[in-house]
Write a protein that holds these residues in place. Structure first.
Motif, short mmCIF file in Angstrom:
data_model
loop_
_atom_site.label_atom_id
_atom_site.label_comp_id
_atom_site.label_asym_id
_atom_site.label_seq_id
_atom_site.Cartn_x
_atom_site.Cartn_y
_atom_site.Cartn_z
N GLU A 75 0.86 -1.19 0.00
CA GLU A 75 0.00 0.00 0.00
C GLU A 75 0.89 1.24 0.00
OE1 GLU A 75 -3.47 0.47 2.87
OE2 GLU A 75 -2.00 1.88 3.69
N PHE A 76 0.54 2.22 -0.81
CA PHE A 76 1.29 3.47 -0.82
C PHE A 76 0.39 4.63 -1.21
CE2 PHE A 76 1.52 1.79 -5.07
CZ PHE A 76 1.51 2.88 -5.91
N LYS A 77 0.86 5.83 -0.94
CA LYS A 77 0.13 7.05 -1.30
C LYS A 77 0.73 7.61 -2.58
CE LYS A 77 -2.33 7.57 2.57
NZ LYS A 77 -3.71 7.33 2.63
N ASP A 78 -0.12 8.02 -3.50
CA ASP A 78 0.37 8.68 -4.70
C ASP A 78 0.56 10.18 -4.42
OD1 ASP A 78 -2.09 9.99 -4.97
OD2 ASP A 78 -2.77 8.75 -6.65
N PRO A 79 1.10 10.94 -5.36
CA PRO A 79 1.34 12.37 -5.10
C PRO A 79 0.09 13.17 -4.75
CG PRO A 79 2.56 11.68 -7.03
CD PRO A 79 1.67 10.53 -6.64
N LYS A 80 -1.06 12.66 -5.11
CA LYS A 80 -2.31 13.37 -4.80
C LYS A 80 -2.91 12.91 -3.47
CE LYS A 80 -3.18 14.26 -9.61
NZ LYS A 80 -4.07 14.26 -10.73
N GLY A 81 -2.22 12.01 -2.77
CA GLY A 81 -2.67 11.54 -1.47
C GLY A 81 -3.62 10.36 -1.51
N LEU A 82 -3.85 9.80 -2.70
CA LEU A 82 -4.74 8.65 -2.82
C LEU A 82 -4.00 7.38 -2.42
CD1 LEU A 82 -6.39 9.48 -6.26
CD2 LEU A 82 -7.39 9.77 -3.99
N THR A 83 -4.68 6.50 -1.71
CA THR A 83 -4.11 5.21 -1.34
C THR A 83 -4.22 4.27 -2.52
OG1 THR A 83 -4.72 5.54 0.96
CG2 THR A 83 -4.24 3.29 0.29
N ARG A 84 -3.08 3.68 -2.89
CA ARG A 84 -3.01 2.75 -4.02
C ARG A 84 -2.39 1.45 -3.57
NH1 ARG A 84 -4.57 4.68 -8.69
NH2 ARG A 84 -4.90 6.91 -8.84
N TYR A 85 -2.63 0.39 -4.36
CA TYR A 85 -2.14 -0.94 -4.00
C TYR A 85 -1.36 -1.55 -5.15
CZ TYR A 85 -5.02 -0.51 0.07
OH TYR A 85 -5.55 -0.07 1.26
N ASP A 86 -0.36 -2.34 -4.77
CA ASP A 86 0.53 -3.00 -5.73
C ASP A 86 0.73 -4.44 -5.27
OD1 ASP A 86 2.49 -3.71 -7.55
OD2 ASP A 86 4.00 -2.33 -6.80
N GLY A 87 0.47 -5.38 -6.15
CA GLY A 87 0.68 -6.78 -5.83
C GLY A 87 1.66 -7.45 -6.76
N TYR A 88 2.33 -6.67 -7.60
CA TYR A 88 3.26 -7.22 -8.59
C TYR A 88 4.50 -7.75 -7.87
CZ TYR A 88 5.91 -7.47 -12.95
OH TYR A 88 6.66 -7.89 -14.02
N ASN A 89 4.84 -9.01 -8.09
CA ASN A 89 5.88 -9.68 -7.32
C ASN A 89 7.29 -9.52 -7.85
OD1 ASN A 89 4.01 -10.58 -5.52
ND2 ASN A 89 3.86 -12.63 -6.37
N GLU A 90 7.46 -9.19 -9.11
CA GLU A 90 8.82 -9.03 -9.65
C GLU A 90 9.51 -7.87 -8.93
OE1 GLU A 90 10.64 -10.51 -12.29
OE2 GLU A 90 9.13 -12.09 -12.13
N PRO A 91 10.80 -8.00 -8.63
CA PRO A 91 11.52 -6.86 -8.01
C PRO A 91 11.46 -5.64 -8.93
CG PRO A 91 12.82 -8.87 -7.90
CD PRO A 91 11.65 -9.17 -8.78
N HIS A 92 10.96 -4.53 -8.39
CA HIS A 92 10.81 -3.33 -9.22
C HIS A 92 10.81 -2.08 -8.35
CE1 HIS A 92 6.63 -4.12 -7.95
NE2 HIS A 92 6.38 -2.84 -8.17
N VAL A 93 10.99 -0.96 -9.02
CA VAL A 93 10.87 0.34 -8.38
C VAL A 93 9.68 1.05 -9.02
CG1 VAL A 93 13.33 0.51 -7.86
CG2 VAL A 93 12.46 1.52 -9.96
N HIS A 94 9.15 2.03 -8.32
CA HIS A 94 8.05 2.82 -8.87
C HIS A 94 8.57 4.13 -9.42
CE1 HIS A 94 4.80 0.71 -6.26
NE2 HIS A 94 5.03 0.06 -7.37
N LEU A 95 8.08 4.49 -10.59
CA LEU A 95 8.29 5.80 -11.17
C LEU A 95 6.97 6.53 -10.99
CD1 LEU A 95 10.00 4.69 -14.50
CD2 LEU A 95 11.11 5.38 -12.37
N VAL A 96 6.98 7.64 -10.26
CA VAL A 96 5.75 8.34 -9.91
C VAL A 96 5.79 9.75 -10.49
CG1 VAL A 96 4.28 9.12 -8.01
CG2 VAL A 96 5.59 7.00 -7.78
N CYS A 97 4.78 10.09 -11.28
CA CYS A 97 4.70 11.44 -11.85
C CYS A 97 4.09 12.38 -10.81
CB CYS A 97 3.87 11.44 -13.12
SG CYS A 97 3.79 13.08 -13.89
N THR A 98 4.82 13.43 -10.50
CA THR A 98 4.36 14.40 -9.50
C THR A 98 3.31 15.35 -10.06
OG1 THR A 98 6.25 15.81 -10.03
CG2 THR A 98 6.49 14.32 -8.15
N SER A 99 3.08 15.30 -11.37
CA SER A 99 2.08 16.17 -11.98
C SER A 99 0.74 15.46 -12.14
CB SER A 99 2.57 16.68 -13.33
OG SER A 99 1.61 17.50 -13.94
#
Length: 147
Positions: A75-99
Motif C-alpha cells: 500500500e502506498f500514497k500517490d502524489p495526490k494523497g490517494l491510497t493505491r495498492y501493488d501486488g506485482y511480485n517481480e523486483p521493481h521500483v516505482h516511477l511516480v509522476c508528481t504532476s
C-alpha cells in the motif's frame, strides 16, 4: 478467471502467510498481480465488477487490509494523497509522476547497475536494524507531463 496454475499459486501464497483461500482474495491478487497496475480501492472494485465478479466494495476494502497486513500486497500514497495498492511480485521500483499521479513499474532486472541489495546491506550495517526488504520510488515528471 485465473487459470488452474494461477489458482494454485494464489492458494499457496495465501496459505504461506496463514490465510485461507477465498474467491475475493484470489480475484484481488489476480487483479493486482500485473505490471503497472496500482489501483485505488474504488478502481479495483470497478475493475473487478467489469470482469463480471460479484463483489462488494466493503469486501474489497476488508481484503485489501488483510492482504496488506500479511505482506502479500503493498500500500502506498500517490502524489495526490490517494491510497493505491501493488501486488506485482517481480523486483521493481516505482516511477511516480508528481504532476498527473501516474505510477509505472520499472523492473530491477532492467537496471543491472542499480544494486539495491548492497544499499540495504549498508543501511542495515550503519543503522543496526535487521532489514528484511525495501521499496524504492523515484518521483518526477512522466514523458506526457514534460512538455
Amino acid at each position: 478467471m485465473p487459470r488452474m496454475r494461477e489458482k494454485e499459486n494464489y492458494r499457496a501464497r495465501l496459505k504461506a502467510v496463514g490465510l485461507r483461500h477465498t474467491l475475493p482474495r484470489e480475484r484481488i491478487l489476480s487483479y493486482l498481480d500485473r505490471k503497472n497496475v496500482h489501483p485505488t480501492p474504488e478502481e479495483l472494485y470497478n475493475g473487478l465488477k467489469k470482469r463480471g465478479y460479484d463483489i462488494g466494495l466493503s469486501t474489497v476494502y476488508l481484503n485489501l487490509h488483510v492482504l496488506r497486513e500479511h505482506g502479500l500486497i503493498y500500500e502506498f500514497k500517490d502524489p495526490k494523497g490517494l491510497t493505491r495498492y501493488d501486488g506485482y511480485n517481480e523486483p521493481h521500483v516505482h516511477l511516480v509522476c508528481t504532476s498527473c499521479g501516474k505510477v509505472e513499474d520499472l523492473l530491477l532486472k532492467n537496471l543491472p547497475e542499480l544494486d539495491l541489495s548492497q544499499a540495504q546491506k549498508a543501511a542495515a550495517e550503519k543503522s543496526g536494524w535487521a532489514l528484511e526488504n525495501f521499496r524504492l520510488e523515484f518521483r518526477g515528471l512522466c514523458p506526457n507531463c514534460q512538455g
